[in-house]
Design an enzyme around this catalytic site. Sequence first.
Site, PDB file in Angstrom:
ATOM      1  N   ALA A 260      49.167 106.416 -23.129  1.00 48.48           N
ATOM      2  CA  ALA A 260      47.864 105.905 -23.550  1.00 48.48           C
ATOM      3  C   ALA A 260      47.600 104.644 -22.740  1.00 48.48           C
ATOM      4  O   ALA A 260      48.533 103.997 -22.258  1.00 48.48           O
ATOM      5  CB  ALA A 260      47.869 105.581 -25.043  1.00 48.48           C
ATOM      6  N   CYS A 261      46.347 104.282 -22.576  1.00 42.23           N
ATOM      7  CA  CYS A 261      46.016 103.136 -21.726  1.00 42.23           C
ATOM      8  C   CYS A 261      46.734 101.886 -22.232  1.00 42.23           C
ATOM      9  O   CYS A 261      47.058 101.763 -23.416  1.00 42.23           O
ATOM     10  CB  CYS A 261      44.509 102.941 -21.650  1.00 42.23           C
ATOM     11  SG  CYS A 261      43.802 101.929 -22.944  1.00 42.23           S
ATOM     12  N   LEU A 262      46.980 100.964 -21.321  1.00 45.82           N
ATOM     13  CA  LEU A 262      47.772  99.782 -21.643  1.00 45.82           C
ATOM     14  C   LEU A 262      47.146  98.904 -22.719  1.00 45.82           C
ATOM     15  O   LEU A 262      47.843  98.125 -23.373  1.00 45.82           O
ATOM     16  CB  LEU A 262      47.995  98.954 -20.366  1.00 45.82           C
ATOM     17  CG  LEU A 262      48.808  99.647 -19.262  1.00 45.82           C
ATOM     18  CD1 LEU A 262      48.906  98.752 -18.036  1.00 45.82           C
ATOM     19  CD2 LEU A 262      50.204 100.027 -19.759  1.00 45.82           C
ATOM     20  N   SER A 263      45.850  99.035 -22.930  1.00 44.53           N
ATOM     21  CA  SER A 263      45.183  98.247 -23.975  1.00 44.53           C
ATOM     22  C   SER A 263      45.711  98.584 -25.364  1.00 44.53           C
ATOM     23  O   SER A 263      45.625  97.764 -26.285  1.00 44.53           O
ATOM     24  CB  SER A 263      43.671  98.475 -23.935  1.00 44.53           C
ATOM     25  OG  SER A 263      43.136  98.052 -22.706  1.00 44.53           O
ATOM     26  N   SER A 264      46.271  99.771 -25.513  1.00 40.93           N
ATOM     27  CA  SER A 264      46.776 100.190 -26.824  1.00 40.93           C
ATOM     28  C   SER A 264      48.059  99.469 -27.208  1.00 40.93           C
ATOM     29  O   SER A 264      48.574  99.655 -28.311  1.00 40.93           O
ATOM     30  CB  SER A 264      47.021 101.704 -26.826  1.00 40.93           C
ATOM     31  OG  SER A 264      48.081 102.041 -25.937  1.00 40.93           O
TER      32      SER A 264
END
Length: 269
Positions: free
Chosen positions: A174-178
């Site tokens: 999942a994208c690093l923002s998660s």
Amino acid sequence: MSVFDKLDFLKTNIKALGSAAVAFSGGVDSSLLLKVAYDVLGNGVVAVTAHSSTYPEREMNEAKEFTANYGIKHRIIDSDELEVKGFSDNPVNRCYLCKNELYDKIQLVAKEENVKYILEGSNHDDLGDYRPGFQAVSEHGVLSPLKDALLTKDEIRFLSKEMGLKSWDKPAFACLSSRFPYGEKITHQRLRMIDRAEQLLLDLGFKQVRVRFHGDIARIEVGQEQFLKFTDNEIREKVYSEFKKIGFMYTALDLKGYRTGSMNEGLTL
């Protein structure tokens, strides 16, 4: 319905579209979706991947390799979620803000490529978690063929293996923002910290990893079957010392291990 019946259903639905742009991250789900779409639509398919600070270079390289291997047209678009109003504040609808901007840009690509439909790779299991990005999918008229075919993650991995896709056993991503608790500010520097920390763990042989950001604390999630690797003094000391160089004062191992959506566990919606 058997998994092969679901695959037939998937192929039939996609073939009826005539042409499509596939939001392609290079992950397990979107890789199967793209390959099936290419098999039934041929040159009527274009893969679209967003290049951004929340998307590690290793993932981009694998996406490029996949499309090049099958001769699939691949468009790479620039996307900087941190420039989207409100995104860096990391609200609970962060994924909506991101997907809304992404699908705006993919719609432009679809128009340029003269394709009518946009496809994304959510699967049937995704219905069980908090997914604000689904709102953007609905608002932009994006189709979710894997979900419509009731395909689960395990079934997608099985079919991917049957089709000879290298992505079949790729760890979930999942994208690093998660990696940030909701409300924790997201910055380019913090994203780089997470990227470097996770890359270190991957280089040390850990397969499924997450490094969650809690200020000066890094909370490591790995598969429980890999907990014993941390009993190796050399590995443990290397992780500690390298994480400190990256900028984490303390490093902790999450005793529950890796699981998707762990940052959603404290939400009350």
